[in-house]
Design an enzyme around this catalytic site. Sequence first.
Site, short mmCIF file in Angstrom:
data_model
loop_
_atom_site.label_atom_id
_atom_site.label_comp_id
_atom_site.label_asym_id
_atom_site.label_seq_id
_atom_site.Cartn_x
_atom_site.Cartn_y
_atom_site.Cartn_z
N GLU A 114 48.33 12.10 -3.15
CA GLU A 114 49.13 11.93 -1.68
C GLU A 114 48.41 10.94 -0.76
O GLU A 114 47.02 10.91 -1.28
CB GLU A 114 48.98 13.55 -0.98
CG GLU A 114 49.62 14.48 -1.86
CD GLU A 114 49.24 15.76 -1.29
OE1 GLU A 114 48.56 16.16 -0.59
OE2 GLU A 114 49.37 16.75 -2.12
N ASP A 118 44.24 10.40 8.33
CA ASP A 118 42.99 10.72 8.80
C ASP A 118 43.03 11.42 10.21
O ASP A 118 43.55 10.86 11.21
CB ASP A 118 42.38 9.31 9.00
CG ASP A 118 41.23 9.23 9.46
OD1 ASP A 118 40.47 10.17 9.46
OD2 ASP A 118 40.59 8.19 10.02
N TYR A 229 49.98 19.79 3.36
CA TYR A 229 49.95 19.55 1.87
C TYR A 229 49.36 20.38 1.12
O TYR A 229 48.84 20.28 -0.07
CB TYR A 229 48.72 18.25 1.91
CG TYR A 229 47.51 18.45 2.73
CD1 TYR A 229 46.53 19.64 2.26
CD2 TYR A 229 46.99 17.94 4.05
CE1 TYR A 229 45.61 19.78 3.09
CE2 TYR A 229 45.98 18.30 4.67
CZ TYR A 229 45.15 19.31 3.94
OH TYR A 229 44.02 19.56 4.93
N LYS A 293 45.29 15.36 -7.04
CA LYS A 293 45.15 16.78 -7.36
C LYS A 293 45.55 17.15 -8.78
O LYS A 293 46.80 16.33 -9.19
CB LYS A 293 45.92 17.54 -6.16
CG LYS A 293 45.29 17.24 -5.09
CD LYS A 293 46.17 17.95 -4.01
CE LYS A 293 45.67 17.61 -2.54
NZ LYS A 293 46.65 18.17 -1.57
N LYS A 317 39.03 6.89 -1.60
CA LYS A 317 39.14 6.41 -0.02
C LYS A 317 39.41 4.84 -0.08
O LYS A 317 38.99 4.13 -1.21
CB LYS A 317 37.76 6.44 0.76
CG LYS A 317 37.22 8.05 0.51
CD LYS A 317 37.88 8.70 1.72
CE LYS A 317 37.48 8.39 2.98
NZ LYS A 317 36.29 9.21 3.60
N CYS A 411 33.34 -9.21 41.39
CA CYS A 411 34.03 -9.79 40.13
C CYS A 411 33.55 -11.06 39.63
O CYS A 411 33.37 -11.93 40.13
CB CYS A 411 35.58 -9.86 40.62
SG CYS A 411 36.57 -10.69 39.30
N CYS A 429 38.52 -5.17 40.12
CA CYS A 429 38.24 -6.01 41.09
C CYS A 429 39.55 -5.88 42.19
O CYS A 429 40.57 -5.80 41.62
CB CYS A 429 38.53 -7.49 40.45
SG CYS A 429 38.93 -8.70 41.31
S1 IVH Z 1 43.51 18.79 0.22
C1 IVH Z 1 40.89 21.67 -1.66
N1 IVH Z 1 45.21 16.71 0.98
O1 IVH Z 1 40.81 15.71 3.97
C2 IVH Z 1 41.97 20.42 -1.04
N2 IVH Z 1 43.54 17.25 2.13
O2 IVH Z 1 38.12 15.60 2.73
C3 IVH Z 1 41.62 20.05 0.30
N3 IVH Z 1 43.15 15.72 4.28
O3 IVH Z 1 39.66 18.76 4.92
C4 IVH Z 1 42.13 19.20 0.92
N4 IVH Z 1 44.91 14.57 3.84
O4 IVH Z 1 41.42 17.40 6.48
C5 IVH Z 1 44.13 17.42 1.17
N5 IVH Z 1 46.85 15.13 1.43
C6 IVH Z 1 45.80 15.69 1.74
C7 IVH Z 1 45.07 15.25 2.78
C8 IVH Z 1 43.53 16.09 2.85
C9 IVH Z 1 44.11 14.56 4.55
C10 IVH Z 1 41.73 15.92 4.76
C11 IVH Z 1 41.73 17.46 5.10
C12 IVH Z 1 40.43 17.86 4.29
C13 IVH Z 1 39.75 16.45 4.10
C14 IVH Z 1 38.99 16.64 2.81
#
Ligand code: IVH
Length: 675
Positions: A114, A118, A229, A293, A317, A411, A429
């Site tokens: 997924e 951010d 998510y 995942k 990332k 200014c 200004c």
């Molecule tokens: S899963 C154990 N899915 O990323 C799984 N996290 O570094 C935990 N985040 O605290 C999170 N998008 O704030 C998951 N599609 C996504 C996400 C996501 C953003 C953030 C979330 C988490 C952080 C982990």
Amino acid sequence: MSDDIRKRLSELRQALHRHNYFYYVLDEPEISDVEYDRLMQELIALETEHPEMVKPDSPTQRVGAPPLEKFETMAHTIPMLSLENAFGEEEVLAFDQRVRRFLKTDSPVLYTAEPKMDGVAVELVYENGRLVDASTRGDGYTGELITLNVRTIKTVPLAILEMVPERVPSRLEVRGEVFIPIEPFKQLNEERLDKGEPAFANPRNAAAGSLRQLDSTITAKRPLDIFCYGVGMATGLEFASHWEILQALKGLGFRVNPHIKPRARIEEILVYYRDLLDSRHEFPYEMDGIVIKVDDLGLQARLGEKSRSPRWAMAYKFPATQETTRVLKIDVQVGRTGALTPVAHLEPVSVGGVTVSRATLHNEDEIKKKGVRTGDTVLVQRAGDVIPEVVKVITAKRTGVEQPFRMPATCPVCGAKVIRLEQEAVSRCVNANCRAQIKERIKHFASKGAFDIDGLGDKLVGQLVDKGLVKSYADLFVLEKANIAGLERMGGKSAQNLMDAMERSKQTSLARFVYALGIRHVGEHIAQVLARRFKALNTLMSATADDLIAIDEIGPQVSESVIAFFDHRENRENISRILDAGVRIETEEAGAQEPLAGNTFVLTGALESTTRSQAKARIEALGGRVSPSVSRKTTYVVAGKDPGSKLDKAKQIGIKILDEKGLIECLEDPTAFSH
Ligand code: IVH
């Protein structure tokens, strides 16, 4: 209280929950805005008459509640873990190997991946289908209760009961990421700067700041959104895979990102990552990578977790959009409204593939807070399309020769007094005829969303104003070719090109015209709202404060500013002069100027004659839409060089495919391509 009223209340609430879902979550309203408003008004009227019947999950209850003293805390039933990060393909392949070694299997493991949003992680707790608590992740074990704030987010269901009654669990914990999309973020910052409040550094900070408000009526005004998510505890629900969880969440009315790659081998996940990285700028929100995942929940359970993160998931990332560099000098820019913005000139550095040599420091307080001095080594970041900015000073690199910054008392352009109103972060200004302000107003007038005068760039505007040829935007259209041809680096041909561009720009829409005027607090969006409501310039100019306030998205501040603008004689004269010069405002009939309206394009692969963002801008200028992913709603997929998996998908579901040549033809003769 009669049963009839009780019944009607319940009907209205159910209907509004449903329409909220179709409108906000699916983006496919089933009824018109007018019908929706009618239902909402009826509900508000009934609830006003019978205040004892107002329930916290009523669709009327999203506006916020009285402020809190502080946030209570709440323990998560199941800890909210964090993720390990990967920054390259080798690390992802190593993750896959680790998973298979742990599971003692040679056959491929399937992953669901997924977008990684951010924003801010939250947990939503539903009891018998009602949202009862919402909390932040906190330290993973205990978070802060931000229920009142989360309730104001329109895409968070207040009740899931009405959706699918037979599937409502007694307790359901839903996890997701709250974020602010890029355009609303920019708008929010513009409004803040206008009001003299400091801008947010990036959409993530804006989302976090908004969720941390003790006064939820403030949160209610922030453009927050959510993607869900995962789940924590889910009594009575059984799932075999992560993909199933996501589908179930969707079915219960939660917003789930539509760009998810379900159940694929690791090699395909890598392709998905590359596709997403490639098209991330076409998304309306920021992502900082993908989350991979293990799909099968049985396997997830076997894999378990290490100290703070699961063995079955990993974040991959996107390349960093932060770098360090040095501040060469700090100077001050004067904006359209006279606001002075300190700007750091930097030793050029590549941040996420773009060279950055300047960064905004927002205002005096911001510089003080960050302690930025000339000569400092700083961390800079680029977020989405937002202007690069200084994140922090690397104080360890100081040598002692760094110079602190002081806001000038006059200014730097016109020498007039600089004032800073109490409660404002911005210094201004005071001279409305300051040359810098005039230049900015003209640049704004000629900019893309306004008159879009091709070729009238910063340098040219600078010269026109400095030479006294143009004192306000109304002078632009009476310029003569001879005036322009005499300017630096302007031959007869470029002068003619500019004259042609100005002539073309004279045909415009009311929204563009209103936006171009540079009325304070009237950005592109509000200009559209005004145009839609008043349809003609005269009607808008004679609107009263009551007329304006009656519009949904317009508050007292915007209304006051619009009235004051049109009250000002000089502004009215400028408008007459623009119209006398032959500017024509087309009536707002869709289709006239937007031959590609209703057509959705998906771009994949590299283009040779143009960039993707230029292609996107041209499609949008013709009324078309550009979407990051292929669906049945796609009209055309444009396949450049080395197209990604989007092309395969398009072929699979029979979407029309254009090559680069086809795209250019379409842009040149859009009516022939419109469907
Ligand atoms: S899963 C154990 N899915 O990323 C799984 N996290 O570094 C935990 N985040 O605290 C999170 N998008 O704030 C998951 N599609 C996504 C996400 C996501 C953003 C953030 C979330 C988490 C952080 C982990």
